[in-house]
Every structure is written in structure tokens, then in C-alpha cells.
Design an enzyme around this catalytic site. Structure first.
Site, PDB file in Angstrom:
ATOM      1  N   TYR A  42     -14.437  21.617  -6.257  1.00 10.81           N
ATOM      2  CA  TYR A  42     -13.290  20.654  -5.718  1.00 10.81           C
ATOM      3  C   TYR A  42     -11.822  20.801  -6.476  1.00 10.81           C
ATOM      4  O   TYR A  42     -11.750  22.091  -6.234  1.00 10.81           O
ATOM      5  CB  TYR A  42     -14.071  20.104  -7.453  1.00 10.81           C
ATOM      6  CG  TYR A  42     -13.265  18.788  -7.396  1.00 10.81           C
ATOM      7  CD1 TYR A  42     -13.531  17.636  -6.181  1.00 10.81           C
ATOM      8  CD2 TYR A  42     -12.603  17.860  -7.965  1.00 10.81           C
ATOM      9  CE1 TYR A  42     -13.059  16.093  -5.791  1.00 10.81           C
ATOM     10  CE2 TYR A  42     -12.164  16.953  -7.949  1.00 10.81           C
ATOM     11  CZ  TYR A  42     -12.638  15.856  -6.749  1.00 10.81           C
ATOM     12  OH  TYR A  42     -11.489  14.460  -6.574  1.00 10.81           O
ATOM     13  N   TRP A  83      -6.393   5.203  -4.645  1.00  4.16           N
ATOM     14  CA  TRP A  83      -5.646   6.245  -5.502  1.00  4.16           C
ATOM     15  C   TRP A  83      -4.534   6.625  -4.159  1.00  4.16           C
ATOM     16  O   TRP A  83      -3.681   7.406  -4.258  1.00  4.16           O
ATOM     17  CB  TRP A  83      -6.278   7.030  -5.429  1.00  4.16           C
ATOM     18  CG  TRP A  83      -7.099   7.050  -6.611  1.00  4.16           C
ATOM     19  CD1 TRP A  83      -9.034   6.648  -5.849  1.00  4.16           C
ATOM     20  CD2 TRP A  83      -7.381   7.103  -7.514  1.00  4.16           C
ATOM     21  NE1 TRP A  83      -9.668   6.769  -7.200  1.00  4.16           N
ATOM     22  CE2 TRP A  83      -8.671   7.070  -8.613  1.00  4.16           C
ATOM     23  CE3 TRP A  83      -6.693   7.502  -8.463  1.00  4.16           C
ATOM     24  CZ2 TRP A  83      -8.928   6.858  -9.753  1.00  4.16           C
ATOM     25  CZ3 TRP A  83      -6.642   7.697  -9.397  1.00  4.16           C
ATOM     26  CH2 TRP A  83      -7.570   7.697 -10.672  1.00  4.16           C
ATOM     27  N   ARG A  85     -13.747  13.366  -8.948  1.00  7.36           N
ATOM     28  CA  ARG A  85     -14.855  13.165  -8.270  1.00  7.36           C
ATOM     29  C   ARG A  85     -16.234  14.553  -8.797  1.00  7.36           C
ATOM     30  O   ARG A  85     -17.535  14.088  -8.460  1.00  7.36           O
ATOM     31  CB  ARG A  85     -15.743  12.441  -7.196  1.00  7.36           C
ATOM     32  CG  ARG A  85     -14.596  12.208  -6.729  1.00  7.36           C
ATOM     33  CD  ARG A  85     -14.789  10.919  -5.398  1.00  7.36           C
ATOM     34  NE  ARG A  85     -16.326   9.931  -5.434  1.00  7.36           N
ATOM     35  CZ  ARG A  85     -15.991   9.076  -6.742  1.00  7.36           C
ATOM     36  NH1 ARG A  85     -15.368   8.509  -6.780  1.00  7.36           N
ATOM     37  NH2 ARG A  85     -17.573   8.216  -6.558  1.00  7.36           N
TER      38      ARG A  85
END
Length: 206
Positions: free
Chosen positions: A15, A111, A21
Site C-alpha cells: 500500500y 478525498w 485503506r
């Protein structure tokens, strides 16, 4: 555990260098003390790496030669591995439903909105209109229990902590009128393994 110290570990979680997330999966792994390679992609490197990932998105879990995408699928996999999915099929379904309800809210956060004034307006609308309903639902569901599902912690409790941390940046004190949920935050945050993870993880706003 970072990639530099990982060696040959069974799980490689990929990530960006942020909570985002992937943090729910990291919480689960930390609580269960399951070793993993925490592979963090820097934004400057993402354009060249992006085509190599499923759907050109992160997070991605590499396990036993398989690439698994979708953040909740990855977290659910780890929740079952860690014994945090629920103690029965019904409890598993309840935990899934709570996670999905929390996730629905996070997906509404704008976002990628570049107009800062419009972004603030949209966030204010979420916290003024949608969040009170979500908090009321969660508070009623929790009642006087220690955990959201059954009599033991599940990944739903961990996701509430993850979401609370993010939402507190956007709207400090947003859950101050929800005593049960506030106590749950303290209860989750006091888990020694998780407290160590939170203390030692790379700093990021989100």
C-alpha cells in the site's frame, strides 16, 4: 514490520506510505501478532508501478503466489486467519455488516476533490447530515456491551477505531456525544499489541 526487516514472510501487504485503506489489515495483523511485510509505495514511484497491480489499485496482498486486491477482502481474510471475524456465522455476518456500514461513510469522503472550498462543504455535509445517523445506529447496536458483536472483539471494533482516527482529523470531537463508542475507542486502543503498532507506525495524517 517493514520490508527491510521482513525476510521471507508469508504475507506481503502493499500500500502507499499512509494509513488509508490498508490500516484495518495492519490493525488485525498487529493484534494477532502475525508477521507480515509492510511494503509501502511512495507516491513518486506509483506511476511506474501502477500498471503491474490488479485494477491498477492498492492495497494488494501477496500470499502463496496469489495477488489479492480489494481492501475489505484482504482485511476479511486476515480477520478469519486471526479469529477476529466472529464466533458464529451470524456473528460473522453482523461484523461484515458493521464494517460495510463504516466503509460506506469513508467512501463518501471527497478525498480527490481539488476545490478546497467545495471539499470543505462536502465534508461538513457528511458530518452534519450522515454521521449523526451512523453514530446513532452504532451506539444503539453496541448498547451496554463491551464489543460491537457478541462478547469478544472482532474486526468491526478495529475498523471503528481506524475510522474514528481518520474522522477525528476531519472533524475533531465528532463522537463526543456517543459515550459507548468513545469507551470502545479506549478499549480497543488499550490492547497492548495494537498500542505498540500505533506508537511505532510511520506518521501520516490519513
Amino acid at each position: 514490520m517493514t520490508c527491510s526487516a521482513a525476510g521471507m514472510l508469508p504475507y506481503k501487504l502493499i500500500y502507499f506510505n499512509m494509513r488509508g485503506r490498508a490500516e484495518l489489515s495492519r490493525y488485525i495483523l498487529a493484534c494477532a501478532e502475525i508477521p507480515f511485510q509492510d511494503d509501502r509505495v511512495e507516491w513518486k514511484d506509483w506511476p511506474s508501478l501502477k500498471p503491474s497491480f490488479p485494477l491498477q489499485q492498492l492495497p494488494v496482498l501477496e500470499v502463496e503466489g496469489v495477488e489479492l486486491n480489494q481492501s475489505l477482502a484482504i482485511a476479511r481474510f486476515f480477520a478469519k486467519e486471526a479469529g477476529l471475524a466472529g464466533n458464529s456465522r451470524l456473528e460473522e455476518a453482523q461484523a461484515d455488516a458493521l464494517v460495510e456500514s463504516l466503509n460506506d461513510f469513508t467512501l463518501l469522503i471527497p478525498w480527490r476533490e481539488e476545490d478546497q472550498a467545495l471539499k470543505k462543504q462536502k465534508i461538513d455535509e457528511l458530518f452534519d447530515c450522515y454521521m449523526p445517523k451512523l453514530l446513532s445506529f452504532l451506539e444503539k447496536h453496541l448498547r451496554d456491551r463491551d464489543w460491537l458483536v457478541g462478547n469478544a472483539m472482532t474486526w468491526a471494533d478495529l475498523y471503528w477505531h481506524v475510522c474514528f482516527t481518520t474522522c477525528s482529523v476531519l472533524r475533531p470531537g465528532f463522537a463526543s456525544q456517543s459515550p459507548g463508542l468513545s469507551a470502545l475507542i479506549d478499549r480497543v486502543g488499550s490492547i497492548p499489541q495494537l498500542a505498540r503498532w500505533i506508537q511505532g507506525r510511520p506518521a501520516s495524517e490519513f
